[in-house]
Design an enzyme around this catalytic site. Structure first.
Site, PDB file in Angstrom:
ATOM      1  N   GLY A  57      37.021  -4.743  58.665  1.00  0.00           N
ATOM      2  CA  GLY A  57      36.371  -3.432  58.650  1.00  0.00           C
ATOM      3  C   GLY A  57      37.350  -2.279  58.566  1.00  0.00           C
ATOM      4  O   GLY A  57      36.972  -1.162  58.191  1.00  0.00           O
ATOM      5  N   SER A  58      38.614  -2.521  58.881  1.00  0.00           N
ATOM      6  CA  SER A  58      39.630  -1.474  58.739  1.00  0.00           C
ATOM      7  C   SER A  58      40.175  -1.449  57.311  1.00  0.00           C
ATOM      8  O   SER A  58      40.439  -0.380  56.758  1.00  0.00           O
ATOM      9  CB  SER A  58      40.775  -1.696  59.734  1.00  0.00           C
ATOM     10  OG  SER A  58      40.331  -1.436  61.045  1.00  0.00           O
ATOM     11  N   SER A  79      44.193  -0.006  61.862  1.00  0.00           N
ATOM     12  CA  SER A  79      43.513  -0.996  62.707  1.00  0.00           C
ATOM     13  C   SER A  79      42.691  -0.209  63.711  1.00  0.00           C
ATOM     14  O   SER A  79      43.247   0.516  64.534  1.00  0.00           O
ATOM     15  CB  SER A  79      44.511  -1.897  63.440  1.00  0.00           C
ATOM     16  OG  SER A  79      43.820  -2.642  64.420  1.00  0.00           O
ATOM     17  N   SER A 127      40.988  -1.132  66.348  1.00  0.00           N
ATOM     18  CA  SER A 127      41.311  -1.474  67.748  1.00  0.00           C
ATOM     19  C   SER A 127      42.773  -1.208  68.053  1.00  0.00           C
ATOM     20  O   SER A 127      43.141  -0.920  69.180  1.00  0.00           O
ATOM     21  CB  SER A 127      41.020  -2.960  67.998  1.00  0.00           C
ATOM     22  OG  SER A 127      41.873  -3.750  67.181  1.00  0.00           O
ATOM     23  N   THR A 158      45.210  -5.706  66.191  1.00  0.00           N
ATOM     24  CA  THR A 158      45.067  -6.801  65.224  1.00  0.00           C
ATOM     25  C   THR A 158      46.448  -7.313  64.821  1.00  0.00           C
ATOM     26  O   THR A 158      47.277  -6.556  64.317  1.00  0.00           O
ATOM     27  CB  THR A 158      44.264  -6.297  64.016  1.00  0.00           C
ATOM     28  OG1 THR A 158      42.975  -5.919  64.503  1.00  0.00           O
ATOM     29  CG2 THR A 158      44.101  -7.337  62.939  1.00  0.00           C
ATOM     30  N   ARG A 183      33.949  -1.747  61.799  1.00  0.00           N
ATOM     31  CA  ARG A 183      33.287  -1.585  60.496  1.00  0.00           C
ATOM     32  C   ARG A 183      32.378  -0.371  60.466  1.00  0.00           C
ATOM     33  O   ARG A 183      32.153   0.241  59.427  1.00  0.00           O
ATOM     34  CB  ARG A 183      32.506  -2.854  60.123  1.00  0.00           C
ATOM     35  CG  ARG A 183      31.404  -3.211  61.097  1.00  0.00           C
ATOM     36  CD  ARG A 183      30.821  -4.577  60.814  1.00  0.00           C
ATOM     37  NE  ARG A 183      29.694  -4.903  61.684  1.00  0.00           N
ATOM     38  CZ  ARG A 183      29.788  -5.355  62.929  1.00  0.00           C
ATOM     39  NH1 ARG A 183      30.979  -5.515  63.487  1.00  0.00           N
ATOM     40  NH2 ARG A 183      28.700  -5.638  63.635  1.00  0.00           N
ATOM     41  N   GLU A 218      28.643  -9.502  58.714  1.00  0.00           N
ATOM     42  CA  GLU A 218      28.856  -9.112  60.120  1.00  0.00           C
ATOM     43  C   GLU A 218      27.612  -8.522  60.787  1.00  0.00           C
ATOM     44  O   GLU A 218      27.393  -8.748  61.968  1.00  0.00           O
ATOM     45  CB  GLU A 218      30.023  -8.136  60.219  1.00  0.00           C
ATOM     46  CG  GLU A 218      31.354  -8.789  59.860  1.00  0.00           C
ATOM     47  CD  GLU A 218      32.533  -7.852  59.989  1.00  0.00           C
ATOM     48  OE1 GLU A 218      32.847  -7.440  61.112  1.00  0.00           O
ATOM     49  OE2 GLU A 218      33.139  -7.505  58.955  1.00  0.00           O
ATOM     50  N   HIS A 254      32.300 -14.990  32.950  1.00  0.00           N
ATOM     51  CA  HIS A 254      33.141 -16.052  32.402  1.00  0.00           C
ATOM     52  C   HIS A 254      33.280 -17.234  33.347  1.00  0.00           C
ATOM     53  O   HIS A 254      34.089 -18.119  33.118  1.00  0.00           O
ATOM     54  CB  HIS A 254      34.522 -15.475  32.039  1.00  0.00           C
ATOM     55  CG  HIS A 254      34.414 -14.357  31.041  1.00  0.00           C
ATOM     56  ND1 HIS A 254      34.510 -14.549  29.683  1.00  0.00           N
ATOM     57  CD2 HIS A 254      34.164 -13.031  31.219  1.00  0.00           C
ATOM     58  CE1 HIS A 254      34.342 -13.385  29.063  1.00  0.00           C
ATOM     59  NE2 HIS A 254      34.125 -12.449  29.971  1.00  0.00           N
ATOM     60  N   LYS A 303      39.810 -14.665  67.791  1.00  0.00           N
ATOM     61  CA  LYS A 303      40.961 -13.853  68.201  1.00  0.00           C
ATOM     62  C   LYS A 303      41.479 -14.317  69.567  1.00  0.00           C
ATOM     63  O   LYS A 303      42.676 -14.424  69.780  1.00  0.00           O
ATOM     64  CB  LYS A 303      40.581 -12.362  68.259  1.00  0.00           C
ATOM     65  CG  LYS A 303      40.452 -11.707  66.875  1.00  0.00           C
ATOM     66  CD  LYS A 303      40.155 -10.206  66.982  1.00  0.00           C
ATOM     67  CE  LYS A 303      39.995  -9.567  65.605  1.00  0.00           C
ATOM     68  NZ  LYS A 303      39.684  -8.152  65.621  1.00  0.00           N
TER      69      LYS A 303
HETATM   70  C1  F6R Z   1      34.425  -5.650  63.415  1.00  0.00           C
HETATM   71  C2  F6R Z   1      35.049  -5.741  62.096  1.00  0.00           C
HETATM   72  C3  F6R Z   1      36.215  -6.655  61.895  1.00  0.00           C
HETATM   73  C4  F6R Z   1      37.530  -5.954  62.320  1.00  0.00           C
HETATM   74  C5  F6R Z   1      38.718  -6.892  62.136  1.00  0.00           C
HETATM   75  C6  F6R Z   1      40.057  -6.210  62.397  1.00  0.00           C
HETATM   76  O1  F6R Z   1      33.476  -4.613  63.448  1.00  0.00           O
HETATM   77  O2  F6R Z   1      34.622  -5.100  61.175  1.00  0.00           O
HETATM   78  O3  F6R Z   1      36.256  -7.035  60.552  1.00  0.00           O
HETATM   79  O4  F6R Z   1      37.691  -4.783  61.561  1.00  0.00           O
HETATM   80  O5  F6R Z   1      38.589  -7.989  62.977  1.00  0.00           O
HETATM   81  O6  F6R Z   1      40.069  -5.495  63.590  1.00  0.00           O
HETATM   82  P1  F6R Z   1      40.570  -3.979  63.588  1.00  0.00           P
HETATM   83  O7  F6R Z   1      39.710  -3.250  62.623  1.00  0.00           O
HETATM   84  O8  F6R Z   1      40.397  -3.514  64.980  1.00  0.00           O
HETATM   85  O9  F6R Z   1      41.997  -4.028  63.169  1.00  0.00           O
END
Ligand code: F6R
Length: 331
Positions: free
Chosen positions: A42-43, A85, A87, A90, A137, A215, A231, A322
């Protein structure tokens, strides 16, 4: 967040665009001539949208989206690395920042906190701090719009301010029509596997739709581009192995030949019994097209979740993976 609150949050996308419009304006980077967006999930999607945006607004600018532990080999001291990121924790993105440091890149972090914020502060690199407490996301406007502002300050694109404000207003004005469209689409998608097809330029949007169905609606979905799919994937309609529903995202400025291909592909798969719908992406500029198309897809995915009795917000299996990885030494 309860399911209905998450849906209401997604519905407020135009307000998020408005709230995020100035993020990153205080970041000044000079002496860069190419861009790498490092992030995941989502980032990272903001990097794909940036690529589409620049394909029209700055066609000579090399924008690369890096979803992994390293930045590409071409990264050097004239490369702007936008490390995103939500959060800030990641591991792939944190590792990509280290890789960018080793290559002498100019790094800007975009995050709500976590280790990425700490890492950037320790390294004395600019940070665009965004509000916390959202699903990554669902924070897309907060992650994407700073990219435009940083690129503008770096002299790589023209000032996006007016188009961002206009888009926020236009999205708000069209919001109820988009919701209606998304609800109709969700009705058709219940029990199906969505396949989302677009031209190359809108590939990022098609991929966003795929990921939102994954998601939010918790189902498989896939995206592909025209002409490439003509193709290979087209042949798969010869022996259907799932209950597909195809969504064609047509940009009104797609090449006439691509539009012709969409029309013919629709007819061919229709003859195989596969239903489809076509969404023509309209807007005064590429930003409005990208944001409106993302908004409709986001809405369709949460409405589909509601319709099928699923809570769109949690992504327990991602969190579980994770956690399990944290127990494995990082070597
Ligand atoms: C959760 C989402 C995930 C996170 C991914 C990376 O809503 O969309 O795809 O984006 O796990 O985490 P971040 O974005 O925190 O680096």
């Amino acid at each position: 967040m309860a399911a209905d609150s998450f849906i209401a949050f997604v519905e407020r996308f135009p307000e998020h665009v408005s709230e995020a419009r100035n993020l990153g304006l205080d970041v000044k980077v000079s002496g860069v001539d190419k861009v790498v967006v490092a992030g995941i999930g989502g980032s990272a999607i903001s990097g794909d949208l940036l690529k589409s945006y620049c394909s029209e607004k700055a066609p000579g600018l090399h924008v690369h989206v890096s979803r992994g532990y390293d930045v590409p080999a071409f990264t050097d001291n004239r490369t702007l690395v936008l490390a995103i990121s939500y959060s800030g924790n990641t591991e792939e993105t944190l590792s990509a920042v280290k890789s960018a440091m080793r290559k002498g890149a100019r790094i800007v972090a975009i995050t709500s906190g976590g280790k990425l914020m700490q890492q950037a502060e320790q390294l004395n690199r600019p940070v665009v701090a965004i509000p916390d407490g959202f699903q990554p996301r669902a924070a897309m406007p907060y992650l994407f719009l700073p990219l435009l502002n940083v690129l503008f300050n770096a002299g790589l694109i023209a000032d996006p301010a007016q188009e961002i404000s206009a888009a926020a207003g236009a999205l708000k004005a069209a919001s109820s029509a988009y919701r209606e469209r998304a609800r109709m689409l969700a009705d058709k998608l219940a029990g199906k596997v969505p396949l989302i097809y677009s031209s190359e330029k809108m590939a990022g949007v098609a991929y966003r739709w795929k990921c939102e169905f994954n998601e939010n609606s918790k189902i498989h979905a896939f995206s592909h581009v025209i002409p490439e799919l003509n193709h290979n994937e087209l042949v798969g309609y010869t022996r259907l192995n799932a209950n597909y529903y195809v969504i064609f995202l047509e940009d009104d400025s797609d090449l006439r030949r691509v539009k012709e291909r969409i029309k013919l592909t629709k007819e061919l798969i229709g003859a195989k019994g596969v239903p489809s719908t076509q969404l023509v992406i309209k807007g005064d500029n590429v930003l409005m097209k990208l944001l409106s198309a993302v908004y409709i897809g986001d809405l369709a995915s949460v409405y589909l979740a509601k319709l099928t009795g699923v809570d769109p917000e949690p992504v327990a299996i991602i969190e579980d993976l994770k956690k399990q990885l944290q127990r494995v030494p990082f070597v």
